[in-house]
Design an enzyme around this catalytic site. Structure first.
Site, PDB file in Angstrom:
ATOM      1  CG  ASP A 246     -16.842  -5.009  -3.393  1.00  0.00           C
ATOM      2  OD1 ASP A 246     -16.764  -6.452  -3.022  1.00  0.00           O
ATOM      3  OD2 ASP A 246     -16.143  -4.656  -3.901  1.00  0.00           O
TER       4      ASP A 246
ATOM      5  CG  PHE B 179     -22.328 -14.931 -12.592  1.00  0.00           C
ATOM      6  CD1 PHE B 179     -22.108 -15.831 -13.514  1.00  0.00           C
ATOM      7  CD2 PHE B 179     -23.634 -15.116 -11.938  1.00  0.00           C
ATOM      8  CE1 PHE B 179     -23.012 -16.668 -14.018  1.00  0.00           C
ATOM      9  CE2 PHE B 179     -24.683 -15.738 -12.343  1.00  0.00           C
ATOM     10  CZ  PHE B 179     -24.126 -16.820 -13.540  1.00  0.00           C
TER      11      PHE B 179
ATOM     12  CB  SER C  75     -12.295 -14.023 -14.450  1.00  0.00           C
ATOM     13  OG  SER C  75     -12.656 -13.010 -15.519  1.00  0.00           O
TER      14      SER C  75
ATOM     15  CG  ASN D 231     -11.287  -8.761  -5.620  1.00  0.00           C
ATOM     16  OD1 ASN D 231     -12.502  -8.258  -5.813  1.00  0.00           O
ATOM     17  ND2 ASN D 231     -10.356  -8.334  -5.457  1.00  0.00           N
TER      18      ASN D 231
ATOM     19  CB  SER E 270     -12.662 -21.388 -14.197  1.00  0.00           C
ATOM     20  OG  SER E 270     -11.865 -21.294 -14.816  1.00  0.00           O
TER      21      SER E 270
ATOM     22  CE1 TYR F 244     -11.175 -17.044 -12.496  1.00  0.00           C
ATOM     23  CE2 TYR F 244     -10.091 -18.246 -14.156  1.00  0.00           C
ATOM     24  CZ  TYR F 244     -11.137 -17.674 -13.597  1.00  0.00           C
ATOM     25  OH  TYR F 244     -12.603 -18.075 -14.076  1.00  0.00           O
TER      26      TYR F 244
ATOM     27  CE  LYS G 164     -13.980 -18.002 -10.590  1.00  0.00           C
ATOM     28  NZ  LYS G 164     -15.257 -17.435 -10.065  1.00  0.00           N
TER      29      LYS G 164
ATOM     30  CG  LEU H 165      -8.529 -16.028 -29.265  1.00  0.00           C
ATOM     31  CD1 LEU H 165      -7.211 -15.371 -29.614  1.00  0.00           C
ATOM     32  CD2 LEU H 165      -8.566 -17.653 -29.370  1.00  0.00           C
TER      33      LEU H 165
ATOM     34  CB  ILE I 209      -0.786 -15.996 -31.979  1.00  0.00           C
ATOM     35  CG1 ILE I 209      -1.644 -15.884 -32.951  1.00  0.00           C
ATOM     36  CG2 ILE I 209      -0.781 -17.423 -31.508  1.00  0.00           C
ATOM     37  CD1 ILE I 209      -1.307 -16.624 -34.296  1.00  0.00           C
TER      38      ILE I 209
ATOM     39  CG  ASP J 286      -2.434 -18.808 -21.569  1.00  0.00           C
ATOM     40  OD1 ASP J 286      -3.246 -18.722 -20.734  1.00  0.00           O
ATOM     41  OD2 ASP J 286      -2.031 -18.268 -22.426  1.00  0.00           O
TER      42      ASP J 286
HETATM   43  C1  UD1 Z   1      -9.174 -18.601 -18.705  1.00  0.00           C
HETATM   44  C2  UD1 Z   1      -9.366 -19.479 -17.890  1.00  0.00           C
HETATM   45  C3  UD1 Z   1     -10.751 -19.890 -18.108  1.00  0.00           C
HETATM   46  C4  UD1 Z   1     -11.464 -18.849 -17.388  1.00  0.00           C
HETATM   47  C5  UD1 Z   1     -11.383 -17.637 -18.282  1.00  0.00           C
HETATM   48  C6  UD1 Z   1     -11.996 -16.424 -17.760  1.00  0.00           C
HETATM   49  C7  UD1 Z   1      -7.431 -21.097 -17.832  1.00  0.00           C
HETATM   50  C8  UD1 Z   1      -6.591 -22.136 -18.403  1.00  0.00           C
HETATM   51  N1  UD1 Z   1      -8.355 -20.735 -18.400  1.00  0.00           N
HETATM   52  O1  UD1 Z   1      -9.408 -19.007 -20.221  1.00  0.00           O
HETATM   53  O2  UD1 Z   1     -10.871 -21.110 -17.184  1.00  0.00           O
HETATM   54  O3  UD1 Z   1     -12.912 -19.164 -17.380  1.00  0.00           O
HETATM   55  O4  UD1 Z   1      -9.837 -17.320 -18.335  1.00  0.00           O
HETATM   56  O5  UD1 Z   1     -11.498 -15.200 -18.019  1.00  0.00           O
HETATM   57  O6  UD1 Z   1      -7.096 -20.406 -16.786  1.00  0.00           O
HETATM   58  N2  UD1 Z   1      -4.930 -15.711 -26.558  1.00  0.00           N
HETATM   59  C9  UD1 Z   1      -4.239 -15.267 -27.615  1.00  0.00           C
HETATM   60  N3  UD1 Z   1      -4.238 -13.752 -27.965  1.00  0.00           N
HETATM   61  C10 UD1 Z   1      -4.828 -12.879 -27.151  1.00  0.00           C
HETATM   62  C11 UD1 Z   1      -5.738 -13.561 -26.172  1.00  0.00           C
HETATM   63  C12 UD1 Z   1      -5.669 -14.871 -26.051  1.00  0.00           C
HETATM   64  O7  UD1 Z   1      -3.246 -15.811 -28.188  1.00  0.00           O
HETATM   65  O8  UD1 Z   1      -5.017 -11.770 -27.307  1.00  0.00           O
HETATM   66  C13 UD1 Z   1      -4.765 -17.091 -26.253  1.00  0.00           C
HETATM   67  C14 UD1 Z   1      -4.557 -17.470 -24.932  1.00  0.00           C
HETATM   68  O9  UD1 Z   1      -2.919 -17.614 -24.587  1.00  0.00           O
HETATM   69  C15 UD1 Z   1      -5.160 -18.761 -24.971  1.00  0.00           C
HETATM   70  C16 UD1 Z   1      -6.567 -18.793 -25.561  1.00  0.00           C
HETATM   71  O10 UD1 Z   1      -5.999 -17.627 -26.510  1.00  0.00           O
HETATM   72  O11 UD1 Z   1      -4.553 -19.795 -25.261  1.00  0.00           O
HETATM   73  C17 UD1 Z   1      -7.748 -18.218 -24.827  1.00  0.00           C
HETATM   74  O12 UD1 Z   1      -7.331 -17.207 -24.051  1.00  0.00           O
HETATM   75  P1  UD1 Z   1      -8.327 -16.500 -23.250  1.00  0.00           P
HETATM   76  O13 UD1 Z   1      -9.595 -16.069 -24.174  1.00  0.00           O
HETATM   77  O14 UD1 Z   1      -7.852 -15.462 -22.527  1.00  0.00           O
HETATM   78  O15 UD1 Z   1      -9.019 -17.492 -22.367  1.00  0.00           O
HETATM   79  P2  UD1 Z   1      -8.553 -18.622 -21.144  1.00  0.00           P
HETATM   80  O16 UD1 Z   1      -7.205 -17.977 -20.638  1.00  0.00           O
HETATM   81  O17 UD1 Z   1      -8.175 -19.673 -21.987  1.00  0.00           O
END
Ligand code: UD1
Length: 326
Positions: free
Chosen positions: A50, A72, A76, A91, A116, A140, A144, A189, A208, A286
């Site tokens: 760790d 890394f 996150s 962390n 990030s 988060y 960073k 996502l 969404i 977000d």
């Molecule tokens: C976030 C960080 C990014 C980081 C990443 C690491 C921010 C703004 N961004 O990315 O810098 O590198 O985490 O984990 O802090 N969404 C949905 N449904 C889902 C999942 C996601 O609608 O089930 C949407 C989210 O609201 C977002 C987009 O999809 O608008 C992307 O989400 P996600 O893949 O979680 O990444 P970020 O949060 O953008």
């Protein structure tokens, strides 16, 4: 070169280890396996430990002569950071502080740090370059930002040389790598979209998170960048540190934003299936839109992303998600 990859069992770290090995470097992975996968470490030696454990770090850093560290290790998840901020500061900030101290003691003076786009907060311009103000809106991103600040001070004070790479949204998987994106729980996502495709009928549809943002279709816009392109940028950063001492920062993205609905539509085309989805409330923390201006990385690192098309990125992720190895 001999490289220590802290967090090399995680999604981006494992792709980095593969890339380093393929380019002739010798890699040791240091990872506590809290979210990483030991099966993903196939191109280097794994030491389980760790970054918060100073004696364990000292042991690994002093056992060999490392040319550089790539860092890394981090929690996150934006949403989780809103509800458990202190876990994130412990962390991410304390972990980086401990690593910097151990590097100083061991005389390792080159660091490539995973930062990030979350350090910027709400964007003030359409595309975010390195001069954009840093104003994180979630713990988060704040963690960073604090790490970057500590690294910068260490660079000024004792001759550390460092590159901070601000990833926008890492996505995809190595085409032949047998490694991919897998978190427990999964909040990202693209993995969630592909799960919704694979498990339709038996699992909940994709949620969404908000369709009332000030964007073209009301859903959040992000800049998706392929994980192998991120690894290539790290490799170029290592080379830069050989020639240009000091502190460097680069924003890494494709410079094109896709909304959540656009990603769903593209995934439907790539998978040849419908993506079951429904609209849910916004997720805390977000920002509406995050798109990179990566001209600085292109000019100084000579970085040229190979995956500039969202469907090409999704295809690599889809190939892995249909038959994940771990
Ligand atoms: C976030 C960080 C990014 C980081 C990443 C690491 C921010 C703004 N961004 O990315 O810098 O590198 O985490 O984990 O802090 N969404 C949905 N449904 C889902 C999942 C996601 O609608 O089930 C949407 C989210 O609201 C977002 C987009 O999809 O608008 C992307 O989400 P996600 O893949 O979680 O990444 P970020 O949060 O953008």
């Amino acid at each position: 070169m001999r490289i220590l990859v802290a967090g090399g069992a995680g999604y981006i770290g494992a792709h980095m280890v593969k890339c380093l090995a393929e380019n002739g470097h010798t890699v040791t992975v240091f990872d506590n396996l809290s979210s990483g996968h030991p099966e993903a470490v196939r191109w280097g030696r794994l030491v389980v430990g760790d970054v918060l454990d100073r004696p364990a770090l000292d042991a690994v850093l002093q056992a060999d002569r490392y040319d550089a560290v790539m860092h890394f290790c981090a929690r996150s998840l934006v949403g989780e950071s809103m509800s458990q901020p202190l876990v994130y500061y412990r962390n991410n900030v304390l972990g980086t502080l401990t690593l910097l101290e151990a590097m100083q003691t061991a005389g390792v003076d080159r660091l490539v740090f995973s930062s990030s786009a979350a350090v910027f907060g709400q964007p003030l311009s359409e595309r975010i370059d390195e001069d954009h103000p840093l104003a994180p809106i979630n713990p988060y991103g704040a963690s960073k930002w604090m790490c970057e600040r500590m690294i910068e001070d260490a660079v000024k004070a004792f001759g550390l040389h460092a590159v901070a790479l601000r990833y926008f949204n890492a996505a995809g998987a190595a085409p032949q790598g047998r490694i991919g994106e897998s978190h427990q729980p999964e909040t990202h996502l693209i993995p969630n979209v592909l799960r919704a495709v694979l498990e339709q009928g038996s699992a909940a549809p994709l949620q969404i998170f908000g369709d009332d943002y000030p964007t073209r279709d009301g859903t959040c816009v992000r800049d998706y960048v392929h994980v192998d392109d991120l690894a290539a940028a790290h490799l170029a950063a290592l080379q830069l540190l050989q020639q240009e001492p000091g502190m460097h920062r680069f924003n890494l993205g494709n410079g094109a934003g896709f909304s959540v609905r656009e990603v769903i539509a593209a995934a439907g085309r790539v998978c040849g299936r419908r993506v079951p989805h429904q609209v849910a409330p916004r997720r805390d923390g977000d920002p509406a839109t995050l798109v990179a201006a990566s001209d600085h990385a292109r000019e100084v690192l000579g970085w040229k992303p190979r995956y500039t098309d969202i469907e090409a990125i999704l295809e690599t992720a889809w190939r892995w998600h249909r038959a994940p190895v771990y």
